[in-house]
Enzyme design. Structure first.
Site, short mmCIF file in Angstrom:
data_model
loop_
_atom_site.label_atom_id
_atom_site.label_comp_id
_atom_site.label_asym_id
_atom_site.label_seq_id
_atom_site.Cartn_x
_atom_site.Cartn_y
_atom_site.Cartn_z
N TYR A 47 11.28 12.98 -12.67
CA TYR A 47 12.39 12.04 -12.54
C TYR A 47 12.67 11.73 -11.08
CZ TYR A 47 13.65 12.88 -17.48
OH TYR A 47 13.66 12.98 -18.85
N TYR A 95 6.07 12.75 -23.50
CA TYR A 95 5.74 12.95 -22.09
C TYR A 95 4.50 12.14 -21.71
CZ TYR A 95 9.07 16.69 -22.79
OH TYR A 95 10.20 17.39 -23.11
N ASP A 132 7.35 6.13 -21.16
CA ASP A 132 7.36 6.11 -22.62
C ASP A 132 8.76 5.78 -23.14
OD1 ASP A 132 8.93 8.51 -22.73
OD2 ASP A 132 7.14 9.75 -22.74
N ASP A 170 -4.88 3.51 -4.92
CA ASP A 170 -5.01 4.04 -3.56
C ASP A 170 -6.17 5.04 -3.47
OD1 ASP A 170 -4.62 4.87 -0.95
OD2 ASP A 170 -2.46 5.12 -1.18
N ASN A 221 4.27 9.65 -19.75
CA ASN A 221 4.58 8.89 -18.53
C ASN A 221 3.48 9.02 -17.49
OD1 ASN A 221 7.32 8.38 -19.55
ND2 ASN A 221 7.56 10.56 -19.24
N HIS A 262 0.84 -1.19 0.00
CA HIS A 262 0.00 0.00 0.00
C HIS A 262 0.88 1.25 0.00
CE1 HIS A 262 -2.98 2.74 2.29
NE2 HIS A 262 -3.15 2.87 0.98
#
Length: 121
Positions: free
Chosen positions: A87, A105, A32, A69, A107, A24
């Site tokens: 990052y 982008y 990508d 969550d 991600n 959890h």
């Protein structure tokens, strides 16, 4: 390829093992093709390869098994933050999945939630 009843075949044994070991609040990055996965993973996260798979199809398969969550404001985070900030968040992840996603982008970070006791059996 995994051939199990009810388990999406897109999910590799390595990815299934990582999802099972996450707890959890642990996070996982769907990265990508331009994301520096190997460099980020030198700092700790496990590197999982899913070359050739797009993030939307992989995400759909993962969400059949991974609870998100519900105790946080946003259990998913797109790469809308500044690149280097993203990052740094990725370095804290349990794992980074290197995909074949070509969207710039594209991600995503997911936070694992919990399963209620009745969902375990």
């Amino acid at each position: 390829m995994v051939v199990l009843k009810g388990v999406p075949a897109l999910l590799s044994p390595e990815l299934l093992y990582a999802l099972a070991r996450m707890g959890h609040g642990d996070t996982i990055v769907l990265a990508d093709v331009n994301f520096p996965t190997s460099s980020i993973c030198k700092c700790g996260p496990e590197e999982i390869r899913a070359d050739g798979l797009g993030i939307p199809q992989l995400l759909e398969a993962m969400l059949k098994l991974l609870p998100l969550d519900t105790y946080v404001e946003s259990p998913s985070c797109l790469a809308k933050m500044e690149r280097f900030e993203f990052y740094e968040e990725a370095k804290k992840a349990f794992a980074v999945i290197a995909t074949g996603e070509t969207a710039l982008y594209g991600n995503l970070i997911l936070t694992k939630g919990v399963l209620a006791p009745e969902a375990l059996f």
